[in-house]
Design an enzyme around this catalytic site. Sequence first.
Site: not given
Ligand code: 9MR
Length: 357
Positions: A81-82, A164, A115, A271
Site C-alpha cells: 500500500m506504499k 518518517e 501503511h 512495527e
Molecule cells: O519490511 C518492509 C520491506 O519488506 C520493504 O521492502 C521495505 C520497502 O517498502 O519496507 C519495509 O518496511 C519498512 C516500513 O514500511 C517503514 N519502517 C521501516 C520498515 C523497514 O524498512
Amino acid sequence: MCPIQASANPPCLRLLLIALLAGGCSSPADPDPDPVQSLPALREVSNFPVGIAFQAGRIQASAYNSIARGVFSSLTAEYEMKMRHLSAGPGVYTWDNADALVEFARSNDMQVHGHALVWHESTPSWVENFTGTDEAFETQIRQYITDVVGRYGDAIISWDVVNEAFENNTGLLRQSVFRRRMGSDYLARLFRYAREADPDVLLFYNDYATPWDAAKRGAMFSMIDDFQNRGIPIDGIGLQMHVTYDFPSIDAIGAVMDSVAARGLLVHVSELDVRVNPAGDLTSLTEARSQAQKARINDIVTAFVSLPADRQFAITLWGLRDPDSWLIDFWGNPEWPLLYDEAFRPKPAYEGFLEAL
Ligand code: 9MR
C-alpha cells in the site's frame, strides 16, 4: 489437511490451536500439514487488536495464511500500500495486491491499518521527478490521497498519513520531494487532505527511534502540539518499535507511549521486532538470548496495556517468521527478531506477549 484457525468462529480457536510442537494433527498421509500451536491465539486473549505485517503473496501460502488469520486481528501491508507500489503515474493505479490483502482481512475479521500514504523511501519516479509546477505537484498528491483513502473507505480503519518525516538526530524535516515541493507546512496539509478524503478514518503519524532520539522525539511532539493548536486532524502515533533485546530502556519506551496518550492520541506499536544479535556474536539463537527477547516483548506489551484502554490502538508485529524479517538483510547479521521460528512455531517471545495480557 488439518485446517485450523477458521476465525469465523473465534471461540473455537483455542481448542483448535493445538499441539504444534507435538506435530499437531498431521497424519502420515499429510506431507504438508498446516501449523497448529498449543498456545492461545493472541486475537483470542487480547483486549486490543494484535496486528501482523503481511504480504499479498503469502495469502496463498497455507501456513502463513492460517497463522495470520487465526492468531492476528489486524493486518498491515508490509509494502503493497506504499505509493511506489500503488501508483505508476498520475491517476494510474495497481490495486491488485492491496485489494487482495483487504479482502483477506475482511473475510477473516481482521481490521486493516493502511501503511503508508506518504513515505520518502517509497516514492514512485513520477513523483520524485515531477516536472510540473509545485502547485500541480500538490494537486496530484492530494488526488492520490483522495483516491487511495477513498477506494477503501471503511475497509481500512486507519492510515499512516506520513511515515518518517523527521531526520535522525536533528529532528529537521527531511528534504524529501514532498518537503521541497510543498514547503515547510506540508505535513499539516497532507493530514488535512486525508481527513477530507474520509471524515472517519483514523490518521496516524508513524516513525522510528523516538524513544532514544531526543531531537526526533521533540520534533514529533512539536508537530503534534502544533496540529492540536491549529485544529489539524491527527488521531494517533505509530511508534515503530524496531528495538533490540537490551536497547533502549523500557522506561524510555514507556515514556514515549505515555506522552502520546497524554495528548489524547492513540498509541500504535506499529512495527514491533526485537533484534537479539545486534553485535553479531551469535550464529544461532541461544536460550539466554531467546529468554531476553521474551522479557523485552513482555515489557513492551506490559507498558502498552498500562495505557488507558481508550488510547490503546494496536500492537503490530513486523513480520511473522524470523527468516522473513527485513532486519536480516538490513543489518547483515543472523537474526531472530519475531514471534515465530522458521518452522512456524511460536517462540518464547510469543509467550512473553501472552503473559503480559
Ligand atoms: O519490511 C518492509 C520491506 O519488506 C520493504 O521492502 C521495505 C520497502 O517498502 O519496507 C519495509 O518496511 C519498512 C516500513 O514500511 C517503514 N519502517 C521501516 C520498515 C523497514 O524498512
